[in-house]
Design a protein around this motif. Sequence first.
Motif, PDB file in Angstrom:
ATOM      1  N   PRO A 117      -8.684  19.382   3.467  1.00 51.99           N
ATOM      2  CA  PRO A 117      -8.469  18.265   4.308  1.00 51.99           C
ATOM      3  C   PRO A 117      -9.446  17.588   4.972  1.00 51.99           C
ATOM      4  CG  PRO A 117      -6.061  19.693   4.443  1.00 51.99           C
ATOM      5  CD  PRO A 117      -7.602  20.001   4.204  1.00 51.99           C
ATOM      6  N   TRP A 118      -8.814  16.138   5.790  1.00 49.45           N
ATOM      7  CA  TRP A 118      -9.725  15.485   6.489  1.00 49.45           C
ATOM      8  C   TRP A 118      -8.891  15.105   7.636  1.00 49.45           C
ATOM      9  CZ3 TRP A 118     -12.443  10.912   3.080  1.00 49.45           C
ATOM     10  CH2 TRP A 118     -13.358  12.012   2.505  1.00 49.45           C
ATOM     11  N   ASP A 119      -8.799  15.403   9.100  1.00 61.35           N
ATOM     12  CA  ASP A 119      -8.199  15.698   9.877  1.00 61.35           C
ATOM     13  C   ASP A 119      -8.725  14.192  10.977  1.00 61.35           C
ATOM     14  OD1 ASP A 119      -6.740  17.576   9.699  1.00 61.35           O
ATOM     15  OD2 ASP A 119      -7.927  18.750  10.065  1.00 61.35           O
ATOM     16  N   GLY A 120      -8.107  13.923  11.889  1.00 61.78           N
ATOM     17  CA  GLY A 120      -8.665  12.549  12.575  1.00 61.78           C
ATOM     18  C   GLY A 120      -8.499  11.338  12.168  1.00 61.78           C
ATOM     19  N   GLU A 121      -8.679  10.700  12.879  1.00 64.99           N
ATOM     20  CA  GLU A 121      -9.034   9.048  12.403  1.00 64.99           C
ATOM     21  C   GLU A 121     -10.246   8.591  11.276  1.00 64.99           C
ATOM     22  OE1 GLU A 121      -6.667   7.017  13.504  1.00 64.99           O
ATOM     23  OE2 GLU A 121      -5.780   8.698  14.643  1.00 64.99           O
ATOM     24  N   HIS A 122      -9.886   7.689  10.929  1.00 65.70           N
ATOM     25  CA  HIS A 122     -10.360   7.649  10.041  1.00 65.70           C
ATOM     26  C   HIS A 122     -10.795   5.812   9.730  1.00 65.70           C
ATOM     27  CE1 HIS A 122     -10.685  11.532   8.852  1.00 65.70           C
ATOM     28  NE2 HIS A 122     -11.619  11.692   8.189  1.00 65.70           N
ATOM     29  N   ARG A 123     -11.984   5.474   8.982  1.00 61.04           N
ATOM     30  CA  ARG A 123     -12.197   4.186   8.991  1.00 61.04           C
ATOM     31  C   ARG A 123     -11.201   4.027   7.734  1.00 61.04           C
ATOM     32  NH1 ARG A 123     -17.387   0.627   7.381  1.00 61.04           N
ATOM     33  NH2 ARG A 123     -16.564  -1.748   6.749  1.00 61.04           N
ATOM     34  N   GLU A 124     -10.523   2.649   7.541  1.00 60.90           N
ATOM     35  CA  GLU A 124     -10.013   2.814   5.951  1.00 60.90           C
ATOM     36  C   GLU A 124     -10.362   0.891   5.569  1.00 60.90           C
ATOM     37  OE1 GLU A 124      -5.432   2.973   6.787  1.00 60.90           O
ATOM     38  OE2 GLU A 124      -5.421   4.873   7.097  1.00 60.90           O
ATOM     39  N   ILE A 125     -10.330   0.914   4.763  1.00 57.24           N
ATOM     40  CA  ILE A 125     -10.382  -0.121   3.896  1.00 57.24           C
ATOM     41  C   ILE A 125      -9.599  -0.586   3.255  1.00 57.24           C
ATOM     42  CG2 ILE A 125     -12.176  -1.712   3.026  1.00 57.24           C
ATOM     43  CD1 ILE A 125     -14.198  -0.013   4.033  1.00 57.24           C
ATOM     44  N   VAL A 126      -8.899  -1.518   2.600  1.00 58.44           N
ATOM     45  CA  VAL A 126      -8.102  -2.175   1.630  1.00 58.44           C
ATOM     46  C   VAL A 126      -8.434  -2.679   0.724  1.00 58.44           C
ATOM     47  CG1 VAL A 126      -5.999  -3.487   1.910  1.00 58.44           C
ATOM     48  CG2 VAL A 126      -5.963  -2.546   4.051  1.00 58.44           C
ATOM     49  N   LEU A 127      -8.335  -2.343  -0.570  1.00 58.17           N
ATOM     50  CA  LEU A 127      -9.615  -3.054  -1.729  1.00 58.17           C
ATOM     51  C   LEU A 127      -8.071  -4.358  -1.798  1.00 58.17           C
ATOM     52  CD1 LEU A 127     -10.496   0.113  -3.331  1.00 58.17           C
ATOM     53  CD2 LEU A 127     -11.671  -1.716  -1.953  1.00 58.17           C
ATOM     54  N   GLY A 128      -6.763  -3.560  -1.900  1.00 57.15           N
ATOM     55  CA  GLY A 128      -5.918  -4.615  -2.842  1.00 57.15           C
ATOM     56  C   GLY A 128      -4.673  -4.257  -2.800  1.00 57.15           C
ATOM     57  N   THR A 129      -3.988  -4.612  -3.833  1.00 51.59           N
ATOM     58  CA  THR A 129      -2.371  -4.377  -4.109  1.00 51.59           C
ATOM     59  C   THR A 129      -2.041  -4.422  -4.906  1.00 51.59           C
ATOM     60  OG1 THR A 129      -2.038  -5.562  -2.126  1.00 51.59           O
ATOM     61  CG2 THR A 129      -0.250  -4.859  -3.098  1.00 51.59           C
ATOM     62  N   ILE A 130      -1.523  -2.691  -5.571  1.00 49.51           N
ATOM     63  CA  ILE A 130      -1.301  -2.592  -6.697  1.00 49.51           C
ATOM     64  C   ILE A 130       0.172  -3.045  -7.113  1.00 49.51           C
ATOM     65  CG2 ILE A 130      -0.502  -0.669  -8.396  1.00 49.51           C
ATOM     66  CD1 ILE A 130      -3.454  -0.816  -8.193  1.00 49.51           C
ATOM     67  N   GLU A 131       1.229  -3.947  -7.842  1.00 50.53           N
ATOM     68  CA  GLU A 131       2.224  -4.176  -8.210  1.00 50.53           C
ATOM     69  C   GLU A 131       2.695  -3.885  -9.669  1.00 50.53           C
ATOM     70  OE1 GLU A 131       3.243  -8.315  -7.985  1.00 50.53           O
ATOM     71  OE2 GLU A 131       2.563  -8.183  -5.814  1.00 50.53           O
ATOM     72  N   ILE A 132       3.383  -3.076  -9.859  1.00 54.37           N
ATOM     73  CA  ILE A 132       4.258  -2.866 -10.657  1.00 54.37           C
ATOM     74  C   ILE A 132       5.197  -3.550 -11.170  1.00 54.37           C
ATOM     75  CG2 ILE A 132       5.681  -0.987 -11.942  1.00 54.37           C
ATOM     76  CD1 ILE A 132       2.004  -0.082 -11.289  1.00 54.37           C
ATOM     77  N   GLU A 133       5.578  -3.750 -12.927  1.00 57.37           N
ATOM     78  CA  GLU A 133       6.742  -4.941 -12.713  1.00 57.37           C
ATOM     79  C   GLU A 133       7.308  -4.669 -13.572  1.00 57.37           C
ATOM     80  OE1 GLU A 133       3.064  -7.255 -13.728  1.00 57.37           O
ATOM     81  OE2 GLU A 133       3.261  -9.198 -11.699  1.00 57.37           O
ATOM     82  N   ASP A 134       6.826  -3.863 -14.634  1.00 56.66           N
ATOM     83  CA  ASP A 134       7.837  -3.818 -15.458  1.00 56.66           C
ATOM     84  C   ASP A 134       7.513  -2.064 -16.539  1.00 56.66           C
ATOM     85  OD1 ASP A 134       9.110  -6.299 -16.255  1.00 56.66           O
ATOM     86  OD2 ASP A 134       6.959  -7.043 -17.205  1.00 56.66           O
ATOM     87  N   LEU A 135       8.682  -1.753 -16.958  1.00 55.19           N
ATOM     88  CA  LEU A 135       8.679  -0.679 -18.261  1.00 55.19           C
ATOM     89  C   LEU A 135       7.648  -0.823 -18.799  1.00 55.19           C
ATOM     90  CD1 LEU A 135      12.753   1.096 -17.119  1.00 55.19           C
ATOM     91  CD2 LEU A 135      10.017   1.983 -16.161  1.00 55.19           C
TER      92      LEU A 135
END
Length: 298
Positions: free
Chosen positions: A236-254
């Motif tokens: 595991p990685w503990d403590g605070e980490h830098r987070e970078i948002v790449l985008g959004t995954i949208e699931i729309e249909d079966l």
Amino acid sequence: MTQATKLIDALNGTFGCHKSFRASHAKGFTVSGRFIPAQTNAGVQIPLLQSEQPVAARFSVGGGKPGISDKSPTVRGIGLMIGGASEVWSLALISAPVFFANSAQQFVDFLAARAPDPEIGGPNPEKVKAFNTANPNTVPHQEYLKSTSPCRCYSTERYHSGHAYGFSIDNASVAARLVLEPTAGRTGLTPEELAVFPDDFLRDAMTLKLADGPVCWVLKLIVANAADEVRDPTVPWDGEHREIVLGTIEIEDLDDGKESQLRVFDPAHLAKGVDAPGDKVFALRSAAYAESKSRRTE
């Protein structure tokens, strides 16, 4: 005998052989959607993710039993393919932040310790205890599953890469793990729901969610700190980490088409700008996935 053969034999030895099903994450269903890039990429150089892309995905319950209960205390998974004909980035993510093994031998031994004992009708607790004592690095994965209630819907689960990939951020090389963070938040079953929910509810729950519109996750990089172990996915990685948002995954249909069900979400298919993880487990994946597919399509 190749390592891939040993790995799939180990899965079959613990969960049984089930014709036409995957050796691992046998129970699941496929869906489709899209990736929407973040407004700013924070200096991350992945050309594929600079524009909207189609997404093919598969949700699954961990283990090799097609009839496993959706309430079982194991991982939930999502296989992702982001992109189209010219380039695809394939990912295999699970609900636990870390893996249960960091090598082929540990993978095989983990499963062997949990193979059904004919006299007990299930795993022998003494063998499991002995394995855990000899392999303490595998315990964080098990402890997470014991302490975390199964998700109420695949849309309310958080998914992790476990592996640390290589990226170029602001022209510097960094290691980062990937996380899919559900926009609805992570929600597990209550004790009362665990008692009354049927063994097959996750597909119906997703169907109901999709009837109201797409379900979404934010795709993030969790950038390694200097002290983090980047070559062992059980740590595991503990403590605070830098987070970078790449985008959004949208699931729309079966998406239950035959082609969709046969897809292999082999994470060896990387996007330009993404370097393969350096751990031993990642190196095993591609050949093991191919072995599993060859057996289920024979």
